[in-house]
Scaffold this active site. Structure first.
Site, PDB file in Angstrom:
ATOM      1  N   ASN A 277     -18.291 -13.189   9.465  1.00 44.68           N
ATOM      2  CA  ASN A 277     -19.177 -13.202  10.629  1.00 44.68           C
ATOM      3  C   ASN A 277     -20.353 -12.241  10.477  1.00 44.68           C
ATOM      4  O   ASN A 277     -21.403 -12.446  11.090  1.00 44.68           O
ATOM      5  CB  ASN A 277     -18.392 -12.877  11.901  1.00 44.68           C
ATOM      6  CG  ASN A 277     -17.606 -14.073  12.401  1.00 44.68           C
ATOM      7  OD1 ASN A 277     -17.912 -15.216  12.042  1.00 44.68           O
ATOM      8  ND2 ASN A 277     -16.603 -13.841  13.225  1.00 44.68           N
TER       9      ASN A 277
ATOM     10  N   GLU B   9      -9.022 -13.173   7.289  1.00 39.00           N
ATOM     11  CA  GLU B   9      -9.475 -11.810   7.023  1.00 39.00           C
ATOM     12  C   GLU B   9      -8.400 -10.846   7.519  1.00 39.00           C
ATOM     13  O   GLU B   9      -7.965 -10.938   8.671  1.00 39.00           O
ATOM     14  CB  GLU B   9     -10.796 -11.531   7.730  1.00 39.00           C
ATOM     15  CG  GLU B   9     -11.970 -12.274   7.131  1.00 39.00           C
ATOM     16  CD  GLU B   9     -13.292 -11.976   7.815  1.00 39.00           C
ATOM     17  OE1 GLU B   9     -14.312 -11.890   7.113  1.00 39.00           O
ATOM     18  OE2 GLU B   9     -13.303 -11.834   9.049  1.00 39.00           O
TER      19      GLU B   9
ATOM     20  N   HIS C  55      -7.629 -12.215  11.199  1.00 41.40           N
ATOM     21  CA  HIS C  55      -8.685 -13.064  11.736  1.00 41.40           C
ATOM     22  C   HIS C  55      -8.670 -14.449  11.106  1.00 41.40           C
ATOM     23  O   HIS C  55      -9.014 -14.623   9.934  1.00 41.40           O
ATOM     24  CB  HIS C  55     -10.047 -12.392  11.507  1.00 41.40           C
ATOM     25  CG  HIS C  55     -11.201 -13.163  12.057  1.00 41.40           C
ATOM     26  ND1 HIS C  55     -12.446 -13.166  11.475  1.00 41.40           N
ATOM     27  CD2 HIS C  55     -11.294 -13.975  13.150  1.00 41.40           C
ATOM     28  CE1 HIS C  55     -13.250 -13.934  12.167  1.00 41.40           C
ATOM     29  NE2 HIS C  55     -12.581 -14.448  13.183  1.00 41.40           N
TER      30      HIS C  55
ATOM     31  N   SER D 139     -12.696 -11.361  16.242  1.00 39.56           N
ATOM     32  CA  SER D 139     -13.675 -11.806  15.256  1.00 39.56           C
ATOM     33  C   SER D 139     -14.678 -10.722  14.911  1.00 39.56           C
ATOM     34  O   SER D 139     -15.470 -10.893  13.971  1.00 39.56           O
ATOM     35  CB  SER D 139     -14.417 -13.039  15.779  1.00 39.56           C
ATOM     36  OG  SER D 139     -15.023 -12.766  17.032  1.00 39.56           O
TER      37      SER D 139
END
Length: 290
Positions: free
Chosen positions: A188, A150, A138, A119
């Site tokens: 994130n 991702e 991801h 992540s």
């Protein structure tokens, strides 16, 4: 296509289910360091599918077909995998060691793609010293439902591998977003600092837990408040991502909240430990209301 998933926790089991639901996937190897862990991940998948069947959202035949594609075991069952997705602990040493053993000792398919579900960690660093390139793939929790993947290329990730993983993501019914490597990637890098700031706001006494969550749900149309979301993600994961971003940027705006660090030290990690910003022992109650 045969897919190996390394790590049978919440993310790993969800990723395995996402692949097993895809018509292009023939078999999914759900692996962990112990057989009982892998079997536990498979049990989570079965439980979730049973709930969907009970609610009339899925036919029993479909659920059986999904489960029938999944084989559990240790990493060595991935010998003929076309794609391996690592979803182990978010630690660089564990990920590097995992890929080295997979590439040098286990997987015999010379065309196998090796992907990490990290992540926030550097794909370039994960792949450094390995015999074959690595790519970031991801997923987001819950992996069978969330549409985003991702796709992150490290310095040595071939462009054709990026395109292939994007194609696979589309086959899964996902929307791939190609990301240039940076700590936290895109989602994130934006989301986790927002959660961290919500924790700072709470620590400063600006509003209580429910007030902060309601402000973001009702004022910004977020489906879940940031403190509630932190509990769902796991406060240890939130802290780990904040630390990765801070170490990469050395920017003080990414410094983890002291309260976040204190809660992780106290094992108040959220849903998975039964208490975080909310207490889950009897429903869901804000801890500042108890």
């Amino acid at each position: 296509m045969k897919v190996g998933v390394i790590g049978a926790g919440t993310m790993g089991s969800g990723i395995a289910q996402a692949f097993a639901q895809c018509d292009a996937v023939e078999k999914v190897y759900l692996c962990d360091i112990k057989q009982e862990f892998a079997d536990g991940g498979f049990a989570k998948i079965q439980k979730g599918l049973s709930k969907q069947v009970a609610r009339g959202k899925m036919a029993q035949e479909k659920a059986d077909a999904i489960c029938g594609k999944i084989v559990t075991g240790l990493n060595d069952i991935c010998v003929d995998a076309d794609l391996v997705v690592e979803a182990a602990l978010e630690r660089m040493d564990i990920k590097k060691d995992c890929f080295k053993k997979l590439q040098d000792e286990i997987v015999k398919n010379p065309d196998c793609i090796f992907a990490s579900n990290t992540s926030s960690l550097s794909i370039t660093e994960i792949g450094a010293g390995l015999s074959k390139p690595v790519i970031g793939m991801h997923f987001f929790n819950p992996a069978p439902v969330m549409k985003l993947v991702e796709v992150i290329a490290g310095l040595n990730t071939p462009a054709e591998m990026v395109e292939k993983v994007k194609e696979i993501s589309v086959q899964l019914g996902k929307t791939p977003v190609q990301v240039n490597e940076a700590a936290g990637f895109v989602a994130n890098r934006i989301l986790i600092p927002m959660i961290n700031e919500a924790i700072n706001v709470y620590q400063a006494g600006v509003a209580d837990i429910e007030g902060i969550d309601n402000a973001m749900k009702l004022g910004c149309n977020h489906p879940m408040g940031p403190l509630e979301l932190a509990d769902y993600i796991g406060l240890d994961i939130v802290l780990a991502i904040m630390d990765v971003i801070f170490e990469d940027t050395h920017d003080s705006k990414y410094a983890a909240s002291p309260l976040l660090r204190k809660m992780v030290r106290g094992k108040k990690l959220g849903v998975k430990t039964g208490v975080g910003f909310y207490d889950y022992s009897n429903g869901k109650v804000p801890t500042d209301k108890k």
